[in-house]
Design an enzyme around this catalytic site. Sequence first.
Site, short mmCIF file in Angstrom:
data_model
loop_
_atom_site.label_atom_id
_atom_site.label_comp_id
_atom_site.label_asym_id
_atom_site.label_seq_id
_atom_site.Cartn_x
_atom_site.Cartn_y
_atom_site.Cartn_z
N GLY A 11 0.81 -1.21 0.00
CA GLY A 11 0.00 0.00 0.00
C GLY A 11 0.84 1.26 0.00
O GLY A 11 0.57 2.21 0.73
N VAL A 63 -3.34 -7.76 -2.45
CA VAL A 63 -2.88 -8.53 -1.29
C VAL A 63 -3.96 -9.44 -0.73
O VAL A 63 -3.68 -10.28 0.14
CB VAL A 63 -2.34 -7.60 -0.18
CG1 VAL A 63 -1.12 -6.82 -0.67
CG2 VAL A 63 -3.42 -6.66 0.34
N ASN A 89 1.38 -2.31 5.30
CA ASN A 89 0.64 -1.06 5.48
C ASN A 89 -0.72 -1.05 4.78
O ASN A 89 -1.61 -0.30 5.17
CB ASN A 89 1.49 0.11 4.97
CG ASN A 89 0.68 1.38 4.82
OD1 ASN A 89 0.37 2.07 5.78
ND2 ASN A 89 0.31 1.70 3.58
N SER A 141 -3.61 0.12 14.14
CA SER A 141 -4.32 1.38 14.38
C SER A 141 -4.78 1.41 15.83
O SER A 141 -4.93 0.35 16.47
CB SER A 141 -5.53 1.48 13.45
OG SER A 141 -6.39 2.54 13.84
N TYR A 154 -13.29 -2.68 10.58
CA TYR A 154 -11.94 -2.11 10.64
C TYR A 154 -11.28 -2.43 11.97
O TYR A 154 -10.11 -2.84 12.02
CB TYR A 154 -12.04 -0.60 10.42
CG TYR A 154 -10.71 0.10 10.31
CD1 TYR A 154 -9.92 -0.04 9.15
CD2 TYR A 154 -10.23 0.93 11.32
CE1 TYR A 154 -8.72 0.63 9.03
CE2 TYR A 154 -9.03 1.59 11.21
CZ TYR A 154 -8.26 1.44 10.06
OH TYR A 154 -7.07 2.08 9.94
N ALA A 156 -11.93 -4.88 14.02
CA ALA A 156 -11.62 -6.31 14.08
C ALA A 156 -10.35 -6.63 13.30
O ALA A 156 -9.51 -7.42 13.75
CB ALA A 156 -12.80 -7.12 13.54
N LYS A 158 -7.82 -4.63 12.58
CA LYS A 158 -6.63 -4.04 13.20
C LYS A 158 -6.27 -4.73 14.52
O LYS A 158 -5.10 -4.84 14.87
CB LYS A 158 -6.83 -2.54 13.39
CG LYS A 158 -6.91 -1.76 12.08
CD LYS A 158 -5.64 -1.92 11.25
CE LYS A 158 -5.64 -1.05 10.00
NZ LYS A 158 -4.37 -1.16 9.24
N ILE A 187 -4.16 10.54 11.54
CA ILE A 187 -3.00 11.01 10.77
C ILE A 187 -3.50 11.81 9.58
O ILE A 187 -4.54 11.49 8.97
CB ILE A 187 -2.15 9.82 10.29
CG1 ILE A 187 -1.72 8.95 11.48
CG2 ILE A 187 -0.94 10.30 9.50
CD1 ILE A 187 -0.86 9.66 12.51
#
Length: 246
Positions: A11, A63, A89, A141, A154, A156, A158, A187
């Site tokens: 990524g 991926v 990433n 994250s 998301y 779950a 991370k 970020i």
Amino acid sequence: MSDPQHVLVTGGARGIGRGIVEDLASRGIKVTFLYRGSQELAERLVAGLHEQGGDVSAYPCDVRRSDAVKEAIATILDREGPVDGLVNNAGITRDALLFMMKDENWADVIETNLYGVYHVTRHLISHFLRRKQGRVVNITSVAGLVGIMGQTNYCASKAGIIGFTKSLALEVAKQGITVNAVAPGYIDTEMVANLPEAKREELLKRVPMGRIGTVRDVAGVVRFLLGDESRYMTGQVITLDGGLTV
């Protein structure tokens, strides 16, 4: 292991991944990165870094697909040479409250964010084991540490990366391979920039340092974890969130 000579980043065409690629390349490290749907951005990034004297290459790869990753890794090792470090990433979001979430949005996030880490690491780890050295840095994250409404998929994915990091660290520690994770908060990437102004202001109020982080903040920690100074650190999760989760 000394500081890395060649790092693979997934990524790498945009956001945090792009910042990591730029940071490593600016310090004379050879970088190869994978991208899925950002060919134009990837080509522009490679061309720009070449103009600055960087040694950077990009390869398209989904991926989510083990066969595609296996082929890409084999090609990279053949064309670009041995890899010393891996930065997982690649990641996406598909937000919705759980009772409204579509099956494909759950699957796409889990397959990209978590299966992607599994596929790339699994197909590269034997290379590290043969060389008895290697650095794996997984970008997780704060969403893997705390709940965020509307992001069950998301969060779950991370949280899964954190468990993956700790388990793999135990498996390969005696072979001279370290496995660590970085957990960024908010970020300043395209994802955050696209939020409504009111939402951004609300986020800032929750961050004790009073600012959104930068990709440079993340890249510096990643570089440390790839380098020789972190050689006795493994299985750790470094939170980089301006105090958000304190």
